[in-house]
Design a protein around this motif. Structure first.
Motif, PDB file in Angstrom:
ATOM      1  N   THR A 180       0.840  -1.201   0.000  1.00  0.00           N
ATOM      2  CA  THR A 180       0.000   0.000   0.000  1.00  0.00           C
ATOM      3  C   THR A 180       0.874   1.249   0.000  1.00  0.00           C
ATOM      4  O   THR A 180       0.613   2.200  -0.748  1.00  0.00           O
ATOM      5  N   ARG A 181       1.914   1.248   0.812  1.00  0.00           N
ATOM      6  CA  ARG A 181       2.802   2.412   0.880  1.00  0.00           C
ATOM      7  C   ARG A 181       3.539   2.623  -0.440  1.00  0.00           C
ATOM      8  O   ARG A 181       3.733   3.759  -0.872  1.00  0.00           O
ATOM      9  N   LEU A 182       3.951   1.544  -1.079  1.00  0.00           N
ATOM     10  CA  LEU A 182       4.618   1.667  -2.380  1.00  0.00           C
ATOM     11  C   LEU A 182       3.651   2.238  -3.423  1.00  0.00           C
ATOM     12  O   LEU A 182       4.013   3.113  -4.212  1.00  0.00           O
ATOM     13  N   PHE A 183       2.430   1.747  -3.397  1.00  0.00           N
ATOM     14  CA  PHE A 183       1.409   2.234  -4.324  1.00  0.00           C
ATOM     15  C   PHE A 183       1.154   3.723  -4.109  1.00  0.00           C
ATOM     16  O   PHE A 183       1.119   4.508  -5.059  1.00  0.00           O
ATOM     17  N   ARG A 184       0.999   4.119  -2.858  1.00  0.00           N
ATOM     18  CA  ARG A 184       0.734   5.536  -2.555  1.00  0.00           C
ATOM     19  C   ARG A 184       1.927   6.416  -2.894  1.00  0.00           C
ATOM     20  O   ARG A 184       1.760   7.539  -3.375  1.00  0.00           O
ATOM     21  N   ALA A 185       3.128   5.925  -2.643  1.00  0.00           N
ATOM     22  CA  ALA A 185       4.331   6.706  -2.977  1.00  0.00           C
ATOM     23  C   ALA A 185       4.411   6.951  -4.475  1.00  0.00           C
ATOM     24  O   ALA A 185       4.657   8.082  -4.924  1.00  0.00           O
ATOM     25  N   ARG A 186       4.181   5.905  -5.262  1.00  0.00           N
ATOM     26  CA  ARG A 186       4.218   6.059  -6.724  1.00  0.00           C
ATOM     27  C   ARG A 186       3.133   7.017  -7.200  1.00  0.00           C
ATOM     28  O   ARG A 186       3.361   7.834  -8.088  1.00  0.00           O
ATOM     29  N   ASN A 187       1.942   6.903  -6.633  1.00  0.00           N
ATOM     30  CA  ASN A 187       0.844   7.800  -7.017  1.00  0.00           C
ATOM     31  C   ASN A 187       1.150   9.249  -6.666  1.00  0.00           C
ATOM     32  O   ASN A 187       0.857  10.150  -7.451  1.00  0.00           O
ATOM     33  N   GLN A 188       1.724   9.470  -5.497  1.00  0.00           N
ATOM     34  CA  GLN A 188       2.087  10.833  -5.118  1.00  0.00           C
ATOM     35  C   GLN A 188       3.120  11.406  -6.090  1.00  0.00           C
ATOM     36  O   GLN A 188       3.011  12.559  -6.518  1.00  0.00           O
ATOM     37  N   LEU A 189       4.114  10.608  -6.435  1.00  0.00           N
ATOM     38  CA  LEU A 189       5.132  11.056  -7.392  1.00  0.00           C
ATOM     39  C   LEU A 189       4.520  11.320  -8.761  1.00  0.00           C
ATOM     40  O   LEU A 189       4.821  12.323  -9.404  1.00  0.00           O
ATOM     41  N   LYS A 190       3.661  10.411  -9.182  1.00  0.00           N
ATOM     42  CA  LYS A 190       3.010  10.554 -10.479  1.00  0.00           C
ATOM     43  C   LYS A 190       2.202  11.843 -10.540  1.00  0.00           C
ATOM     44  O   LYS A 190       2.284  12.600 -11.516  1.00  0.00           O
TER      45      LYS A 190
END
Length: 187
Positions: A163-173
């Motif tokens: 979940t944290r990896l998914f959210r980190a990528r989304n924030q960067l995106k």
């Protein structure tokens, strides 16, 4: 008494064990030094500090090499030592605070090439992520660890890591898409 000490000290099995430990350590350093240094550099952003942290990590690894039972876990073991060493750095450090707002500082180091600017922007945005998102992302990107390995390193549930990896990528995106849209509307 001294004769028995000398005899134990020169015992061929002791020398053999020491040579075996040295070979094992040398192999570990050769195989992992690049990855450990890259991760240290990402954590601190300073080459000299990263070199110091890496050196201290391998010094601590030498001291406790006998505790490494599974060679396949060496990278995770070293990353754990590195993270602890990096944390120790902040325990010892006395920060000098400034009244200057960080956002007002002019970046004189960035190159003018588009690729370097993009890398700088990406690195800056990763640095702005909350630590709970940044750390698993860096472990995956720099360390090459799987979700399961990151969960073990950070003592988290695997689903939490994913979940944290998914959210980190989304924030960067989101940030990168916004900067691209702004760049296109200005250009």
């Amino acid at each position: 008494m001294f004769d028995s000490f000398r005899k134990k000290k020169s015992d061929p099995t002791v020398i053999s064990d020491m040579l075996s430990k040295q070979r094992r350590y040398d192999s570990l350093v050769r195989a992992m030094h690049g990855d450990i240094f890259r991760y240290a550099y990402w954590l601190c952003g300073d080459r000299h500090v990263a070199e110091d942290i890496t050196q201290e990590t391998f010094l601590r690894a030498w001291r406790s090499l006998d505790s490494l039972k599974d060679e396949k876990a060496a990278k995770a073991w070293l990353i754990t030592i590195l993270r602890r060493e990096n944390a120790r750095r902040f325990e010892r450090k006395q920060f000098d605070y400034s009244d200057v707002e960080q956002e007002q500082l002019v970046d004189v180091l960035s190159s003018s090439t588009e690729e370097n600017v993009e890398q700088h922007l990406l690195r800056r945005q990763i640095g702005k992520l909350d630590i709970e998102y940044r750390e698993p992302l860096l472990l995956q990107l720099i360390g090459g660890f799987s979700g399961e390995e990151i969960a073990q390193l950070l003592d988290l549930n695997r689903n939490t890591v994913m979940t944290r990896l998914f959210r980190a990528r989304n924030q960067l995106k989101d940030v990168l898409e916004k900067s691209t849209v702004r760049g296109q509307s200005n250009g």
